[in-house]
Design an enzyme around this catalytic site. Structure first.
Site, short mmCIF file in Angstrom:
data_model
loop_
_atom_site.label_atom_id
_atom_site.label_comp_id
_atom_site.label_asym_id
_atom_site.label_seq_id
_atom_site.Cartn_x
_atom_site.Cartn_y
_atom_site.Cartn_z
N ALA A 45 -26.90 -8.59 -28.26
CA ALA A 45 -26.25 -7.28 -28.01
C ALA A 45 -25.45 -6.84 -29.24
CB ALA A 45 -25.31 -7.39 -26.81
N PRO A 46 -25.44 -5.54 -29.54
CA PRO A 46 -26.02 -4.43 -28.78
C PRO A 46 -27.50 -4.15 -29.06
CG PRO A 46 -24.75 -3.58 -30.63
CD PRO A 46 -24.57 -5.07 -30.65
N ASP A 105 -26.73 -18.34 -21.04
CA ASP A 105 -25.97 -19.16 -21.97
C ASP A 105 -26.99 -19.88 -22.88
OD1 ASP A 105 -23.00 -20.42 -21.95
OD2 ASP A 105 -24.50 -21.87 -22.67
N CYS A 143 -21.76 -12.19 -40.06
CA CYS A 143 -21.23 -11.14 -40.94
C CYS A 143 -19.90 -11.63 -41.51
CB CYS A 143 -21.14 -9.79 -40.26
SG CYS A 143 -20.59 -9.83 -38.58
#
Ligand SMILES: C[S@@+](CC[C@H](N)C(=O)[O-])C[C@H]1O[C@@H](n2cnc3c(N)ncnc32)[C@H](O)[C@@H]1O
Length: 454
Positions: free
Chosen positions: A113-114, A162, A232
């Protein structure tokens, strides 16, 4: 948004100074500049945007000269493009250089996500590949599913699991992308919250969590399968040190990518690991790190048998109608769960059956229609699907004002000649359905997706 240097956490500044040395002032300067704006076009929707320049490591990535209000562009809601920062589009090089995409593959995007990496992967892999797009947080899995529907692919299964649940699928995937939850250092310029939440303790916490995620999901990657690990962040704890840990724990090979010097990516090669750093003072994009790893260990493999799946098929009458709604219907499997019909490439039926038995599925392929007393009501995802047979439906071309009225779920004052379910188009991009009645158009845009901005 450009950031105030004095607001940066002091330990972060110190770490970056140690890491970048002479280049540190350039790095700090870049944080005070406006972040570049970029989108990735949907190759299946053939949309053209004026005045853009290429993101050099991609085919469909484009920089925009400035940031428009994307919410007020109807084409955005039709999945004509995805708004994504440019560095993370480097995933394309990892896939193109290390994976044979001419073959159908089973691909997992574990932290999806997203949906930036998933929509990108969907455009890169073979149309009969299976993409499992997973998100552990339920509310984020719904946003992911919405973005996948907009993109229009029919070979994506969205799951809400999970990482350790994937132990039930040993040796299942050919390719696995772990775009790990991280301390977000690379996004400070775009997301001030990431900067305020940063701490050294959180970096360590993220690093440990990332190792746990990789360990949990490792057995579901095939022998010789490819793991693409990305964050990131700039720090070694979440990047190089995690790769060193993986090298010590497992039998792996790090793959080298060809990069053009002008791109500005920085290759790291130390003690047998390889990875690529993206720094905002060197690339036109945000902070990012990526590494491509081949699994060399043998792995028990779950066989996907060529037997009939347990899915229920719609009635013959319904099926005949639906087959006229899609192009290339011969290669599509329609399944019905309660009154909802979905479809995906028929070659994936068995694999999707296995996923349905082992994971929590949010969506499988494309929602086509709801069946009501032998009649079909088209689902919104059907309008956005790249397999939609437009010839079968009446269409209504909307100008920008009417398209925005439609997306706000307001009443349209147009009166078309033809009755029934009608495809709403904006600049030739389908954005949803309307049901044309004798005196009005019933706006079928999903209430929960309605835009609220005026
Ligand atoms: C960096 S974001 C993914 C961005 C996404 N790949 C994209 O390109 O749009 C990381 C994702 O990991 C999820 N996540 C958080 N904790 C997790 C965990 N323990 N295991 C797996 N995923 C987790 C987050 O909810 C988040 O959606």
């Amino acid at each position: 948004m450009p950031i105030q240097v004095e607001n940066l956490p002091a330990p972060f500044v110190q770490k970056m100074q140690d890491q970048l040395k002479d280049a540190f002032p350039d790095f700090i300067k870049s944080l005070q500049e406006q972040p570049p704006v970029s989108i990735r076009l949907n190759p299946e929707k053939h949309f053209h945007v004026e005045g853009t320049t290429f993101v050099p490591w991609t085919t469909h990535g484009r920089y925009l000269p400035e940031r428009p209000v994307f919410t007020l562009d109807p084409a955005f809601h039709g999945g004509a493009y995805y708004v994504q920062e440019a560095s993370s589009m480097f995933l394309e090089q990892a896939i193109k250089q290390c994976v044979d995409v001419s073959q159908p593959l089973y691909v997992l995007d574990l932290c999806a996500a997203p949906g930036g990496k998933s929509t990108h992967l969907a455009s890169l892999i073979h149309a009969e590949s299976l993409l499992v797009s997973n998100e552990v947080i339920r509310s984020r899995a719904s946003i992911l599913s919405e973005n996948i529907q907009k993109w229009g692919s029919n070979n994506v299964v969205v799951t809400n699991n999970d990482p350790e649940d994937f132990k039930r699928l040993p040796g299942f995937f050919d390719v696995m992308v772990i775009d790990a939850p991280c301390s977000g250092e690379g996004l400070f310029r775009k997301d001030a919250d990431a900067m305020h939440e940063w701490s050294e303790d959180n970096v360590i916490l993220c690093s440990k969590r990332q190792r746990r995620i990789v360990s949990d999901v490792w057995s579901s990657l095939k022998e010789n399968g490819i793991l693409i690990y990305s964050t990131c962040t700039y720090n070694p704890e979440e990047n190089e040190e995690n790769l060193q840990w993986l090298k010590q724990e497992r039998d792996v090979e790090f793959l080298k990518l060809k990069i053009d010097n002008v791109w500005g990516a920085v290759e790291v090669e130390q003690d047998g690991i390889k990875g690529y750093h993206f720094y905002p003072h060197k690339v036109k994009g945000e902070g990012f790190f990526i590494s491509v790893i081949r699994k060399k260990e043998s792995e028990e493999t779950l066989r996907v048998k060529n037997a009939r799946s347990n899915f229920q098929s719609p009635s013959k009458k319904i099926l005949e109608q639906l087959q006229r709604w899609v192009v290339d219907a011969g290669n599509i499997a329609f399944i019905q769960r309660e009154d909802l019909v979905q479809f995906f490439p028929s070659t994936l039926s068995q694999a999707i059956d296995i996923l349905a038995k082992n994971l929590r599925l949010v969506s499988a392929g494309t929602f086509a229609a709801t069946v009501k007393h032998d009649k079909l009501i088209p689902e919104h995802a059907m309008a956005l699907s790249v397999r939609l047979n437009r010839e079968h439906f009446s269409v209504l071309d909307l100008n920008v004002d009417d398209a925005l009225r439609y997306l706000r779920k307001e009443t349209l004052s147009i009166t078309p000649d033809q009755m029934g379910f009608t495809l709403m188009l904006y600049q030739n991009i389908p954005i949803g359905w309307g049901n044309v009645l004798p005196n009005r158009i019933n706006n079928l845009y999903p209430a929960e997706w309605r835009i609220r901005m005026s």
